[in-house]
Write an enzyme that holds these catalytic residues in place. Structure first.
Site, PDB file in Angstrom:
ATOM      1  CG  HIS A  17      -1.923   1.089   1.230  1.00 30.75           C
ATOM      2  ND1 HIS A  17      -1.883   2.107   2.155  1.00 30.75           N
ATOM      3  CD2 HIS A  17      -2.994   1.346   0.430  1.00 30.75           C
ATOM      4  CE1 HIS A  17      -2.885   2.938   1.918  1.00 30.75           C
ATOM      5  NE2 HIS A  17      -3.569   2.499   0.888  1.00 30.75           N
ATOM      6  CG  ASP A  77      -6.941   3.814  -0.275  1.00 29.03           C
ATOM      7  OD1 ASP A  77      -5.708   3.687  -0.134  1.00 29.03           O
ATOM      8  OD2 ASP A  77      -7.529   4.901  -0.114  1.00 29.03           O
TER       9      ASP A  77
END
Length: 146
Positions: free
Chosen positions: A75, A120
């Site tokens: 991420h 996300d």
């Protein structure tokens, strides 16, 4: 002007200077939290991911301690790629929905929003699929993340 008034004025000025240096709260972290809750069906609170391993939370270094921490590194890297594209991933809001199989990005036309939403959603689903090891929460990063 009385000395007490000067002290109050000085205190107000110092407070304003201090407030001016406080960075704005990232907008999409709230959305990211909702995506995490959607992906894990509310089984673990979002704050459990804020200080986990070497990469979950602010910054990151070293080798991820487990699969969940690897999700956070991926991420972070995805946000880094977004920044290279000229996007501000922590400040972007985007449209998404929560389905039975987890979160999905809605039909997003703007490239930066689409890219960050994909980062996300991927991370939220990764979190949901990775085991959570309580021993890796709030670890000493100076010792374990070099």
């Amino acid at each position: 002007m009385y000395p007490a008034h000067l002290l109050v004025l000085l205190a107000v000025c110092v407070s304003l200077l201090g407030a001016a240096s406080v960075p704005p709260q990232p907008l999409n972290l709230v959305q990211f939290g909702y995506l995490i809750q959607c992906a894990n069906h509310g089984s673990r609170a979002t704050w459990h991911y804020m200080d986990y391993g070497c990469y979950c939370g602010a910054g990151g270094s070293g080798t991820p301690v487990d699969d969940l921490d690897r999700c956070c590194k991926i991420h972070d890297d995805c946000y880094g790629d977004a920044e290279k594209k000229g996007c501000s991933p922590k400040m972007l809001a985007y449209d998404y929905y929560c389905g039975e199989n987890g979160p999905y990005c809605k039909n997003i036309k703007k490239e930066c929003q689409r890219f960050v939403c994909a980062c996300d959603v991927q991370a939220a689903k990764c979190f949901a699929g990775a085991p959570y090891n309580d021993a890796n929460w709030n670890i000493d990063t100076t010792k374990h993340c070099q």
